[in-house]
Design a protein around this motif. Structure first.
Motif, mmCIF file in Angstrom:
data_model
loop_
_atom_site.group_PDB
_atom_site.id
_atom_site.type_symbol
_atom_site.label_atom_id
_atom_site.label_comp_id
_atom_site.label_asym_id
_atom_site.label_seq_id
_atom_site.Cartn_x
_atom_site.Cartn_y
_atom_site.Cartn_z
ATOM 1 N N ARG A 64 -17.357 -2.130 -7.724
ATOM 2 C CA ARG A 64 -16.769 -3.372 -8.205
ATOM 3 C C ARG A 64 -15.265 -3.166 -8.370
ATOM 4 N N VAL A 65 -14.494 -4.117 -7.890
ATOM 5 C CA VAL A 65 -13.036 -4.062 -8.028
ATOM 6 C C VAL A 65 -12.640 -4.578 -9.411
ATOM 7 N N ILE A 66 -11.692 -3.884 -10.035
ATOM 8 C CA ILE A 66 -11.198 -4.265 -11.361
ATOM 9 C C ILE A 66 -9.681 -4.440 -11.282
ATOM 10 N N SER A 67 -9.167 -5.481 -11.894
ATOM 11 C CA SER A 67 -7.727 -5.700 -11.987
ATOM 12 C C SER A 67 -7.319 -5.730 -13.457
ATOM 13 N N ASP A 68 -6.054 -5.519 -13.727
ATOM 14 C CA ASP A 68 -5.560 -5.528 -15.100
ATOM 15 C C ASP A 68 -5.811 -6.887 -15.752
ATOM 16 N N GLY A 69 -6.262 -6.855 -17.002
ATOM 17 C CA GLY A 69 -6.517 -8.090 -17.744
ATOM 18 C C GLY A 69 -7.774 -8.826 -17.335
ATOM 19 N N ALA A 70 -8.591 -8.217 -16.470
ATOM 20 C CA ALA A 70 -9.729 -8.931 -15.885
ATOM 21 C C ALA A 70 -10.805 -9.244 -16.929
ATOM 22 N N ARG A 71 -11.362 -10.459 -16.818
ATOM 23 C CA ARG A 71 -12.534 -10.861 -17.600
ATOM 24 C C ARG A 71 -13.816 -10.716 -16.789
ATOM 25 N N SER A 72 -13.689 -10.515 -15.469
ATOM 26 C CA SER A 72 -14.865 -10.372 -14.606
ATOM 27 C C SER A 72 -14.547 -9.402 -13.475
ATOM 28 N N LEU A 100 -5.306 2.431 -3.015
ATOM 29 C CA LEU A 100 -3.994 2.528 -2.378
ATOM 30 C C LEU A 100 -3.301 1.172 -2.311
ATOM 31 N N GLU A 101 -4.093 0.091 -2.266
ATOM 32 C CA GLU A 101 -3.527 -1.251 -2.160
ATOM 33 C C GLU A 101 -3.253 -1.844 -3.543
ATOM 34 N N SER A 102 -2.169 -2.607 -3.642
ATOM 35 C CA SER A 102 -1.866 -3.383 -4.840
ATOM 36 C C SER A 102 -1.440 -4.781 -4.405
ATOM 37 N N ALA A 146 0.838 -1.191 0.000
ATOM 38 C CA ALA A 146 0.000 0.000 0.000
ATOM 39 C C ALA A 146 0.873 1.242 0.000
ATOM 40 N N ASP A 147 0.307 2.342 -0.476
ATOM 41 C CA ASP A 147 1.039 3.600 -0.570
ATOM 42 C C ASP A 147 1.176 4.307 0.771
ATOM 43 N N ARG A 148 0.473 3.806 1.783
ATOM 44 C CA ARG A 148 0.569 4.389 3.119
ATOM 45 C C ARG A 148 0.270 3.297 4.136
ATOM 46 N N PRO A 149 0.638 3.502 5.420
ATOM 47 C CA PRO A 149 0.397 2.463 6.433
ATOM 48 C C PRO A 149 -1.084 2.120 6.545
ATOM 49 N N TYR A 150 -1.353 0.872 6.980
ATOM 50 C CA TYR A 150 -2.740 0.449 7.172
ATOM 51 C C TYR A 150 -3.410 1.269 8.274
ATOM 52 N N ASP A 151 -4.712 1.468 8.131
ATOM 53 C CA ASP A 151 -5.523 1.982 9.228
ATOM 54 C C ASP A 151 -5.601 0.917 10.319
ATOM 55 N N ILE A 198 -13.188 -10.374 -9.047
ATOM 56 C CA ILE A 198 -12.436 -11.627 -8.964
ATOM 57 C C ILE A 198 -10.993 -11.349 -9.380
ATOM 58 N N VAL A 199 -10.052 -11.668 -8.493
ATOM 59 C CA VAL A 199 -8.625 -11.492 -8.782
ATOM 60 C C VAL A 199 -7.999 -12.885 -8.831
ATOM 61 N N PRO A 200 -7.431 -13.287 -9.962
ATOM 62 C CA PRO A 200 -6.932 -14.665 -10.097
ATOM 63 C C PRO A 200 -5.699 -14.926 -9.236
ATOM 64 N N ALA A 201 -5.491 -16.188 -8.919
ATOM 65 C CA ALA A 201 -4.309 -16.587 -8.158
ATOM 66 C C ALA A 201 -3.047 -16.129 -8.885
ATOM 67 N N GLY A 202 -2.095 -15.615 -8.098
ATOM 68 C CA GLY A 202 -0.828 -15.176 -8.657
ATOM 69 C C GLY A 202 -0.844 -13.789 -9.289
ATOM 70 N N TYR A 203 -1.950 -13.062 -9.191
ATOM 71 C CA TYR A 203 -2.049 -11.735 -9.823
ATOM 72 C C TYR A 203 -1.012 -10.777 -9.238
ATOM 73 N N LYS A 204 -0.406 -10.023 -10.109
ATOM 74 C CA LYS A 204 0.532 -8.978 -9.711
ATOM 75 C C LYS A 204 0.147 -7.686 -10.409
ATOM 76 N N GLY A 205 -0.207 -6.669 -9.634
ATOM 77 C CA GLY A 205 -0.554 -5.399 -10.257
ATOM 78 C C GLY A 205 -1.439 -4.533 -9.387
ATOM 79 N N ALA A 206 -1.886 -3.459 -9.987
ATOM 80 C CA ALA A 206 -2.710 -2.471 -9.297
ATOM 81 C C ALA A 206 -4.157 -2.948 -9.192
#
Length: 369
Positions: free
Chosen positions: A123-131, A96-98, A28-33, A134-142
């Motif tokens: 809704r949360v979106i990740s790079d390359g997402a088809r849905s 803020l989280e990746s 994260a770009d800053r400490p957790y709450d 849902i964040v696939p296992a091993g995902y690396k990114g914002a």
């Protein structure tokens, strides 16, 4: 535990989420709450900018969310000092989280309970997402959050928490037989309207016994702004019309309206399990129930101050008016195993807002008689 070591099967507890962070799988770009890590989920925080976009989207394989934003954005909004997001518009906010997840660890997201009760569609979106969500296992990114206020204009800022994420290894959902066995041992639902099987079926309370006939609330139009970070600040009647049972035990849902209703049954999530509400089931009617689908370990648990808690339901009819009757089935809770029993449970000790709840609006509103 390092990022290369084996992780246990099931939904991750707060302790395991902390281990993920220590291993560099969550940054994260800053400490957790202080209260950002919940018993079985991590709250996600808005970053410094929001982008008003022409439409919702999924990036698709090989494409980034940032690239899609550049082709669809209408304007950029600074969130560092707070900004109002208007109803009916679509915004994309970098979080803020990746993530840099281990190969076997996946994630899923849902709006927080208070977000759903304000009818803020997220809704949360990740790079390359088809849905979405849902964040696939091993995902690396914002990570990015799509936000579309449906009922009230909302004031948000950098650090506001509208969505939450769970981490898991494998498929930990219970089978029908396992749901029945856990219910027999620990009572998942009190006074069930249907047998426990493929999850726990919930029905609607349109009588309001013990609440002087109050069965729910219907949102008002053209209200003032809701600050998502302020608790107990707003007068209920400025934003909501109370709905009172007048003897029929029925309610017609208008497609243009948003309702807060409550389940007839009380539910229980034992410490070794987590649960999720199925948000829409066309077999029970043309309406959507419960944007905020996560139920943490300890929800409705007697040792955590619960002894059964009602499920508050955020309800919208889809395209046509729909008649609800008291006791009508409106959704299902699906239970999953925790990877380990959590050190902390949802409840009074954490200052949880909705333990032992009956019919309850979001934390932003003052109590209603």
């Amino acid at each position: 535990m390092t990022i290369n070591q084996a992780w246990p099967t099931g939904i991750f507890s707060a302790r395991l989420i902390g281990r993920l962070s220590e291993a560099g799988a969550i940054s994260a770009d800053r400490p957790y709450d202080g209260d950002q890590i919940q018993p079985a989920s991590l709250d996600l925080r808005l970053g410094e900018k929001a982008f008003r976009v022409r439409s919702s989207f999924l990036p698709g394989p090989g494409k980034t969310v940032a690239d899609r934003i550049q082709t669809l954005k209408l304007h950029e909004i600074d969130l560092t000092k707070g900004a109002v997001l208007e109803r009916g518009c679509v915004y994309i906010v970098p979080l803020l989280e990746s993530l840099d997840l281990p190969d076997e660890v996946s994630a899923s997201a849902n709006p927080k309970s208070s977000t759903g009760r304000l009818d803020i569609f997220t809704r949360v979106i990740s790079d390359g997402a088809r849905s979405f969500d849902i964040v696939p296992a091993g995902y690396k990114g914002a990570l990015y959050l799509e936000i579309s206020p449906r009922t009230f204009p909302v004031l948000v800022r950098t650090g506001s928490r509208l969505s939450q994420m769970r981490f898991r290894v494998g498929d930990a959902r219970l089978s029908a037989a396992e749901h029945k066995a856990v219910h027999a041992a620990e009572t998942l639902v009190f006074d069930p309207n249907m047998d426990v099987g493929e999850g726990v079926s919930l029905s609607i309370d349109l009588v309001g016994e013990g609440r002087n006939g109050l069965i729910g609330f219907r949102s008002k139009r053209h209200t003032a702004v809701v600050d998502v970070d302020k608790k107990d600040a707003l007068d209920v009647l400025d934003y909501w019309e109370p709905l009172i049972n007048r003897g029929s035990g029925e309610l017609i849902l208008d497609p243009d309206e948003f309702y807060i209703l409550v389940s007839r049954e009380s539910v229980h999530v034992p410490p070794d399990y987590a649960a999720e509400m199925v948000p829409f089931d066309p077999l029970v009617g043309e309406f959507r129930v419960h944007y905020a689908g996560f139920f943490d370990p300890g929800f409705g648990h007697s040792a955590a101050g619960g002894t059964g808690s009602r499920a508050v339901l955020e309800v919208r009819s889809r395209e046509v008016p729909f008649l609800l009757g008291h006791g009508q089935t409106i959704g299902r809770l699906i239970y999953e195993r925790m990877a380990e029993r959590p050190d902390m449970l949802y409840g009074a000790a954490l200052g949880s807002n909705y333990q032992a709840q009956s019919l309850k609006l979001s934390k932003h509103f003052k109590s209603y008689p």
